[in-house]
Design a protein around this motif. Structure first.
Motif, PDB file in Angstrom:
ATOM      1  N   PHE A  69       0.841  -1.199   0.000  1.00  0.00           N
ATOM      2  CA  PHE A  69       0.000   0.000   0.000  1.00  0.00           C
ATOM      3  C   PHE A  69       0.880   1.255   0.000  1.00  0.00           C
ATOM      4  N   VAL A  70       1.865   1.277   0.881  1.00  0.00           N
ATOM      5  CA  VAL A  70       2.758   2.442   0.981  1.00  0.00           C
ATOM      6  C   VAL A  70       3.566   2.595  -0.307  1.00  0.00           C
ATOM      7  N   SER A  71       4.126   1.485  -0.816  1.00  0.00           N
ATOM      8  CA  SER A  71       4.942   1.543  -2.041  1.00  0.00           C
ATOM      9  C   SER A  71       4.135   2.118  -3.198  1.00  0.00           C
ATOM     10  N   ALA A  72       2.948   1.564  -3.418  1.00  0.00           N
ATOM     11  CA  ALA A  72       2.136   1.977  -4.564  1.00  0.00           C
ATOM     12  C   ALA A  72       1.712   3.443  -4.434  1.00  0.00           C
ATOM     13  N   ASN A  73       1.275   3.828  -3.259  1.00  0.00           N
ATOM     14  CA  ASN A  73       0.772   5.192  -3.096  1.00  0.00           C
ATOM     15  C   ASN A  73       1.877   6.241  -3.121  1.00  0.00           C
ATOM     16  N   LEU A  74       3.034   5.894  -2.575  1.00  0.00           N
ATOM     17  CA  LEU A  74       4.175   6.825  -2.691  1.00  0.00           C
ATOM     18  C   LEU A  74       4.540   7.008  -4.167  1.00  0.00           C
ATOM     19  N   ALA A  75       4.544   5.905  -4.901  1.00  0.00           N
ATOM     20  CA  ALA A  75       4.905   5.962  -6.315  1.00  0.00           C
ATOM     21  C   ALA A  75       3.918   6.836  -7.101  1.00  0.00           C
ATOM     22  N   VAL A  76       2.634   6.641  -6.842  1.00  0.00           N
ATOM     23  CA  VAL A  76       1.617   7.422  -7.561  1.00  0.00           C
ATOM     24  C   VAL A  76       1.754   8.902  -7.214  1.00  0.00           C
ATOM     25  N   TYR A  77       1.917   9.177  -5.934  1.00  0.00           N
ATOM     26  CA  TYR A  77       2.028  10.577  -5.506  1.00  0.00           C
ATOM     27  C   TYR A  77       3.227  11.265  -6.166  1.00  0.00           C
ATOM     28  N   LEU A  78       4.361  10.589  -6.165  1.00  0.00           N
ATOM     29  CA  LEU A  78       5.571  11.196  -6.729  1.00  0.00           C
ATOM     30  C   LEU A  78       5.434  11.399  -8.241  1.00  0.00           C
ATOM     31  N   SER A  79       4.776  10.462  -8.909  1.00  0.00           N
ATOM     32  CA  SER A  79       4.588  10.624 -10.358  1.00  0.00           C
ATOM     33  C   SER A  79       3.675  11.824 -10.627  1.00  0.00           C
ATOM     34  N   LYS A  80       2.718  12.063  -9.728  1.00  0.00           N
ATOM     35  CA  LYS A  80       1.846  13.232  -9.887  1.00  0.00           C
ATOM     36  C   LYS A  80       2.621  14.528  -9.629  1.00  0.00           C
ATOM     37  N   ARG A  81       3.716  14.402  -8.896  1.00  0.00           N
ATOM     38  CA  ARG A  81       4.595  15.554  -8.661  1.00  0.00           C
ATOM     39  C   ARG A  81       5.666  15.646  -9.747  1.00  0.00           C
ATOM     40  N   ASN A  82       5.393  15.006 -10.859  1.00  0.00           N
ATOM     41  CA  ASN A  82       6.248  15.112 -12.041  1.00  0.00           C
ATOM     42  C   ASN A  82       7.611  14.417 -11.910  1.00  0.00           C
ATOM     43  N   LYS A  83       7.688  13.445 -11.027  1.00  0.00           N
ATOM     44  CA  LYS A  83       8.923  12.663 -10.919  1.00  0.00           C
ATOM     45  C   LYS A  83       8.764  11.414 -11.783  1.00  0.00           C
ATOM     46  N   GLU A  84       9.853  11.030 -12.447  1.00  0.00           N
ATOM     47  CA  GLU A  84       9.856   9.743 -13.163  1.00  0.00           C
ATOM     48  C   GLU A  84      10.038   8.645 -12.113  1.00  0.00           C
ATOM     49  N   VAL A  85       9.086   7.756 -12.028  1.00  0.00           N
ATOM     50  CA  VAL A  85       9.131   6.746 -10.980  1.00  0.00           C
ATOM     51  C   VAL A  85       9.049   5.352 -11.598  1.00  0.00           C
ATOM     52  N   THR A  86       9.899   4.451 -11.110  1.00  0.00           N
ATOM     53  CA  THR A  86       9.762   3.036 -11.457  1.00  0.00           C
ATOM     54  C   THR A  86       9.429   2.293 -10.181  1.00  0.00           C
ATOM     55  N   LEU A  87       8.355   1.545 -10.242  1.00  0.00           N
ATOM     56  CA  LEU A  87       7.905   0.755  -9.095  1.00  0.00           C
ATOM     57  C   LEU A  87       8.197  -0.709  -9.423  1.00  0.00           C
ATOM     58  N   VAL A 106      10.809  -5.352 -19.094  1.00  0.00           N
ATOM     59  CA  VAL A 106       9.538  -5.808 -18.508  1.00  0.00           C
ATOM     60  C   VAL A 106       8.817  -4.680 -17.771  1.00  0.00           C
ATOM     61  N   ALA A 107       9.377  -3.469 -17.806  1.00  0.00           N
ATOM     62  CA  ALA A 107       8.686  -2.339 -17.175  1.00  0.00           C
ATOM     63  C   ALA A 107       7.521  -1.914 -18.058  1.00  0.00           C
ATOM     64  N   VAL A 108       6.316  -1.887 -17.478  1.00  0.00           N
ATOM     65  CA  VAL A 108       5.127  -1.554 -18.266  1.00  0.00           C
ATOM     66  C   VAL A 108       4.580  -0.196 -17.833  1.00  0.00           C
ATOM     67  N   PRO A 109       3.947   0.528 -18.762  1.00  0.00           N
ATOM     68  CA  PRO A 109       3.342   1.800 -18.357  1.00  0.00           C
ATOM     69  C   PRO A 109       2.120   1.528 -17.475  1.00  0.00           C
ATOM     70  N   THR A 110       1.748   2.545 -16.724  1.00  0.00           N
ATOM     71  CA  THR A 110       0.582   2.440 -15.842  1.00  0.00           C
ATOM     72  C   THR A 110      -0.373   3.581 -16.207  1.00  0.00           C
ATOM     73  N   PRO A 111      -1.570   3.598 -15.630  1.00  0.00           N
ATOM     74  CA  PRO A 111      -2.484   4.709 -15.910  1.00  0.00           C
ATOM     75  C   PRO A 111      -1.946   6.066 -15.446  1.00  0.00           C
ATOM     76  N   PHE A 112      -0.824   6.054 -14.728  1.00  0.00           N
ATOM     77  CA  PHE A 112      -0.294   7.297 -14.166  1.00  0.00           C
ATOM     78  C   PHE A 112       0.927   7.727 -14.954  1.00  0.00           C
ATOM     79  N   ASN A 113       0.856   8.944 -15.443  1.00  0.00           N
ATOM     80  CA  ASN A 113       1.946   9.475 -16.256  1.00  0.00           C
ATOM     81  C   ASN A 113       3.238   9.443 -15.457  1.00  0.00           C
ATOM     82  N   LYS A 114       4.346   9.053 -16.099  1.00  0.00           N
ATOM     83  CA  LYS A 114       5.676   9.010 -15.467  1.00  0.00           C
ATOM     84  C   LYS A 114       5.838   7.885 -14.448  1.00  0.00           C
ATOM     85  N   LEU A 115       4.881   6.998 -14.338  1.00  0.00           N
ATOM     86  CA  LEU A 115       5.039   5.858 -13.426  1.00  0.00           C
ATOM     87  C   LEU A 115       5.026   4.571 -14.232  1.00  0.00           C
ATOM     88  N   SER A 116       6.097   3.801 -14.139  1.00  0.00           N
ATOM     89  CA  SER A 116       6.124   2.494 -14.791  1.00  0.00           C
ATOM     90  C   SER A 116       6.267   1.429 -13.712  1.00  0.00           C
TER      91      SER A 116
END
Lengths: 127, 320
Positions: free
Chosen positions: B36-54, B91-101
């Motif tokens: 839960f923490v991993s996914a939500n931190l990743a989504v939040y940071l991608s919304k802050r315009n950071k390139e994130v790989t989860l 194997v990194a796939v895009p997600t519904p969130f921009n800048k988050l793979s």
């Protein structure tokens, strides 16, 4: 000048505050420490036995009694600066051994300081 | 003295490479909220315009894709191990969130849950090749070598626990395992096994602490004592208390940091507590990241605060 017990060298480190800590900081640190080491606290669960817990709490209480009294705190600060050369040989050891042992409280500190003095008196330094 | 460095240990070399921002999220016990923490931190940071790989490195319990609302994809981490693809990036796939793979975990449980040493090293090396702003690795449960090494490779490792005796006990076991593993890596790397054997023979006290161990090392060889001490002090994991309900739960983190510093020597940074909230459970059932819809809630604000502290900590570490 009172010879310092090795366990009480740095009361600030025992209380986990800086030397410039205000009275408020010390009160807060004391509250956290009491909460951390009280008998049924989850914070130390499985990490120490009852004897260790009591020992740490005693040292915190002792440190708090001194640091929360402005007069005693001032006296302790003055004693500490006078005792610096007595306890430590140089800054390197102060940074390493102080951090290593300052809260250990067991007798190995005395043994280690003897070994360190031996190194200095023999003049040998390893790279 | 030991004969010096012979092999390049990947965990040590990765820890020495301070330019990568890799956050490994672990905790020892299952169900504490790591994913839960991993996914939500990743989504939040991608919304802050950071390139994130989860990366879902919960080998044997992969479910990060579920938290992001993704169904099973064609490619996952298992395809990397079986060499269907040459690199982990493939194997990194895009997600519904921009800048988050996302690097999805494998559902081939028997294979990935029992990764051998060389595959683990390969994974660690490939994780390092992502040039995202932040790489978040969900390392899953347990104190096995894989989880511990992934945790040690990151800067910082993030421990997610609940304010319960079982979770705390497992977390301490996990931290102690990390310390032993880290010390052993350095001992093997610098080939000082003879020194350590001499040290452990000197220690007679059964309740020996990390302090007692280091004090015996310093009495034998101050150079290596300093080295081991600095290695421990470089290991600065962070702590999150998840599912906090009472006031004492919110205060528990500082107490735990206090105790860990005294007993285990390492500095454990308390990042904050995430309150228990029924809506979290609902968001998981709805396959949507909580922070996407409820950023202004108490849980959302806690996650935002934690993300900011982690970024700040990372910036400070890089300055050193």
């Amino acid at each position: 000048m009172k010879k310092r017990d090795s366990e009480d060298i740095d009361l600030y480190k025992i209380m986990n505050v800086s030397q410039s800590a205000s009275q408020q900081d010390i009160e807060r640190a004391y509250k956290i420490a009491q909460s951390s080491y009280k008998k049924n606290s989850l914070a130390h669960y499985t990490l120490m036995d009852e004897d260790q817990r009591k020992k740490i709490l005693e040292r915190i209480e002792k440190a708090y009694r001194i640091l929360s009294d402005p007069g005693k705190r001032r006296e302790d600060d003055q004693n500490k600066s006078k005792n610096k050369s007595e306890v430590y040989h140089n800054a390197y050891f102060r940074s390493t051994t102080e951090k290593l042992f300052i809260e250990d409280g067991d007798r190995t500190l005395v043994k280690v300081m003897k070994n360190i003095r031996k190194i200095f008196s023999s003049g040998s330094q390893k790279k | 003295m030991g004969s010096g460095k012979i092999n390049t240990n990947p965990v040590i070399s990765i820890r020495q490479d301070s330019q990568r921002t890799i956050w490994a999220v672990g905790g020892g016990k299952g169900g504490t909220g790591k994913s839960f923490v991993s996914a939500n931190l990743a989504v939040y940071l991608s919304k802050r315009n950071k390139e994130v790989t989860l990366i879902d490195a919960d080998l044997g319990g992969a479910n990060l894709h579920t938290f992001l609302g993704l169904k099973k994809s064609d490619l996952d981490i298992g395809d990397f191990f079986t060499k269907k693809v040459p690199t982990l990036k493939d194997v990194a796939v895009p997600t519904p969130f921009n800048k988050l793979s996302l690097v999805k975990g494998s559902d081939n449980l028997l294979f990935t849950a029992n990764l051998n040493y060389f595959k683990k090293l390969k994974l660690i090396r490939h994780i390092k090749t992502f040039d995202s702003d932040v790489i978040i690795v969900d390392i899953g449960t347990g104190s096995n070598y894989n989880s511990i090494d992934f945790f040690l490779l990151s800067s910082p490792g993030v421990l997610v626990i609940n304010p319960e005796p079982t979770s705390i006990e497992n977390a301490y076991y996990f931290l102690k395992s990390c310390i032993i593993r880290l010390l052993k890596l350095y001992i093997d790397h610098y080939q000082i096994q003879d020194l350590i054997k001499k040290v452990t023979e000197q220690i007679k006290d059964n309740s020996r602490s990390v302090y007692s161990f280091l004090s015996e090392v310093i009495s034998q060889d101050k150079y290596y004592a300093d080295l081991l001490y600095r290695a421990l002090k470089k290991f600065k994991p962070s702590l999150i208390i998840n599912k906090a309900r009472h006031e004492k739960d919110f205060m528990l983190g500082e107490s735990i940091s206090n105790v860990v510093q005294k007993i285990l020597v390492i500095d454990l940074d308390y990042l904050g507590a995430i309150p228990f909230n029924e809506m979290v459970h609902e968001s998981v059932k709805n396959l949507t990241p909580f922070i996407n819809e409820y950023q202004d809630s108490d849980v959302g604000k806690a996650l935002v605060s934690i993300a900011s502290k982690l970024l700040e900590k990372d910036k400070d570490e890089k300055k050193r």
